[in-house]
Design a protein around this motif. Structure first.
Motif, PDB file in Angstrom:
ATOM      1  N   ILE A   1       0.716  -1.277  -0.061  1.00  0.00           N
ATOM      2  CA  ILE A   1       0.030   0.019  -0.039  1.00  0.00           C
ATOM      3  C   ILE A   1       0.848   1.207   0.028  1.00  0.00           C
ATOM      4  CG2 ILE A   1      -1.903  -0.950   1.271  1.00  0.00           C
ATOM      5  CD1 ILE A   1      -1.092   0.151   3.710  1.00  0.00           C
ATOM      6  N   SER A   2       2.210   1.172  -0.147  1.00  0.00           N
ATOM      7  CA  SER A   2       3.105   2.216   0.098  1.00  0.00           C
ATOM      8  C   SER A   2       2.791   3.276  -1.005  1.00  0.00           C
ATOM      9  CB  SER A   2       4.524   1.828   0.301  1.00  0.00           C
ATOM     10  OG  SER A   2       5.004   1.083  -1.061  1.00  0.00           O
ATOM     11  N   LEU A   3       2.639   2.732  -2.340  1.00  0.00           N
ATOM     12  CA  LEU A   3       2.470   3.780  -3.526  1.00  0.00           C
ATOM     13  C   LEU A   3       1.406   4.585  -3.319  1.00  0.00           C
ATOM     14  CD1 LEU A   3       3.767   1.683  -6.253  1.00  0.00           C
ATOM     15  CD2 LEU A   3       4.993   3.387  -5.428  1.00  0.00           C
ATOM     16  N   VAL A   4       0.259   3.901  -3.019  1.00  0.00           N
ATOM     17  CA  VAL A   4      -0.953   4.818  -2.832  1.00  0.00           C
ATOM     18  C   VAL A   4      -0.681   5.788  -1.592  1.00  0.00           C
ATOM     19  CG1 VAL A   4      -3.454   4.522  -2.199  1.00  0.00           C
ATOM     20  CG2 VAL A   4      -2.571   3.073  -3.843  1.00  0.00           C
ATOM     21  N   GLY A   5      -0.088   5.277  -0.423  1.00  0.00           N
ATOM     22  CA  GLY A   5       0.029   6.147   0.749  1.00  0.00           C
ATOM     23  C   GLY A   5       0.715   7.373   0.383  1.00  0.00           C
ATOM     24  N   ASP A   6       1.906   7.256  -0.624  1.00  0.00           N
ATOM     25  CA  ASP A   6       2.574   8.361  -1.059  1.00  0.00           C
ATOM     26  C   ASP A   6       2.199   9.028  -2.308  1.00  0.00           C
ATOM     27  OD1 ASP A   6       4.306   8.667   1.309  1.00  0.00           O
ATOM     28  OD2 ASP A   6       5.308   6.771   0.785  1.00  0.00           O
ATOM     29  N   SER A   7       0.917   9.010  -2.549  1.00  0.00           N
ATOM     30  CA  SER A   7       0.462   9.453  -3.892  1.00  0.00           C
ATOM     31  C   SER A   7       0.999  10.867  -3.928  1.00  0.00           C
ATOM     32  CB  SER A   7      -0.792   9.197  -4.061  1.00  0.00           C
ATOM     33  OG  SER A   7      -1.561   9.872  -2.950  1.00  0.00           O
ATOM     34  N   ALA A   8       0.652  11.738  -3.068  1.00  0.00           N
ATOM     35  CA  ALA A   8       0.835  13.233  -3.184  1.00  0.00           C
ATOM     36  C   ALA A   8       2.429  13.381  -3.422  1.00  0.00           C
ATOM     37  CB  ALA A   8       0.608  13.820  -1.768  1.00  0.00           C
TER      38      ALA A   8
END
Length: 278
Positions: A106-113
């Motif tokens: 889930i890391s990529l979605v969590g750092d989407s900004a």
């Protein structure tokens, strides 16, 4: 005199081919990797009264439950070892793997900004999550040494192989994250499937029961689970088992190498569309 201002220019070019992985960029952005690692640690333990103590409490509680249910009530064999040590030694690599995989997925979605605003090698994000779980693991490992001392279980020369198994645990979880992270961007169901799969996977590993209870004729099939080699490797290096399960260990090594290479290639292929899809 006219002052001259110099500005650093970074030229971003698309990769030249499928195998142009640009892994050297990860090292160039090592300061960002360190920042993400420290950020994740601070967020994880922010306003927590026990702080990093939760890294010890969670596996201890799980071990006590397993000891009571499987060691006392069900009386599952533990290869002649105290069941508490037997279970805790397996829970440590499993927790490291499960937490690294869960966070990496889930890391990529969590750092989407962050992905949408600036350029940096996206491999840094799943790598930082894997290293964050490693910090928790090292804290819990200290508790295991205390248990070994309490039960008077001496360390053997096998301990020198422990870093090898720790390394492959992290790489295995990181490799899965390279596949699951991009998939989670396209299909958000992935973040809900991961905890469910990990819960089932845990009982498919020799954590609460020994590998010896698996019939010999099915052992090769069971060893295809890459975490079998990791867990048995931990027990061999820490508890001084006479014979290592080399078949499972070699399967794990081969599986990790193939999964890592394929994961990096897939990650780099999908990387161009991250900002658009996320």
């Amino acid at each position: 005199m006219n002052s001259q201002h110099y500005r650093q220019v970074v030229e971003i070019r698309p990769s030249k081919g499928l195998f142009d992985l640009e892994l050297g960029l990860v090292w160039q952005y090592r300061e960002l990797l360190y920042f993400l690692l420290m950020r994740d640690l601070k967020v994880r333990y922010k306003q927590a009264a026990l702080g990093a103590g939760w890294a010890i409490i969670q596996p201890i509680i799980a071990t006590l439950i397993f000891t009571l249910v499987f060691g006392v009530f069900v009386k599952v064999p533990s290869d002649g070892l105290p069941y508490t040590v037997f279970a805790f030694t397996a829970l440590l690599p499993w927790t490291l793997f499960a937490e690294s995989l869960r966070r990496g997925g889930i890391s990529l979605v969590g750092d989407s900004a962050l992905i949408q605003k600036i350029y940096f090698p996206r491999l840094v994000i799943p790598l930082a999550t894997a290293l964050t779980a490693l910090v928790d693991f090292l804290i819990s490992l200290l508790m295991l040494f205390v248990l070994l001392l309490w039960y008077s279980i001496p360390l053997t020369l096998n301990i020198v192989f422990l870093p090898f198994f720790i390394f492959f645990t992290v790489v295995l979880a990181f490799s899965f994250g390279l596949w699951l992270g991009p998939l989670n961007i396209k299909f958000r169901d992935v973040q809900h499937i991961i905890p469910f799969l990990l819960q089932i996977w845990m009982y498919a590993c020799p954590i609460v029961y020994p590998l010896s209870i698996i019939p010999e004729k099915y052992r090769w099939l069971y060893n295809l689970n890459p975490m079998v080699g990791v867990i048995e490797g931990f027990r061999w290096s820490l508890l001084g088992k006479e014979n290592a399960e080399f078949q499972a260990i070699w399967i794990t090594v081969i599986f990790v190498l193939l999964l890592l290479f394929g994961g990096v290639v897939y990650f780099k292929k999908m990387e161009r569309s991250f900002a658009d899809l996320i």
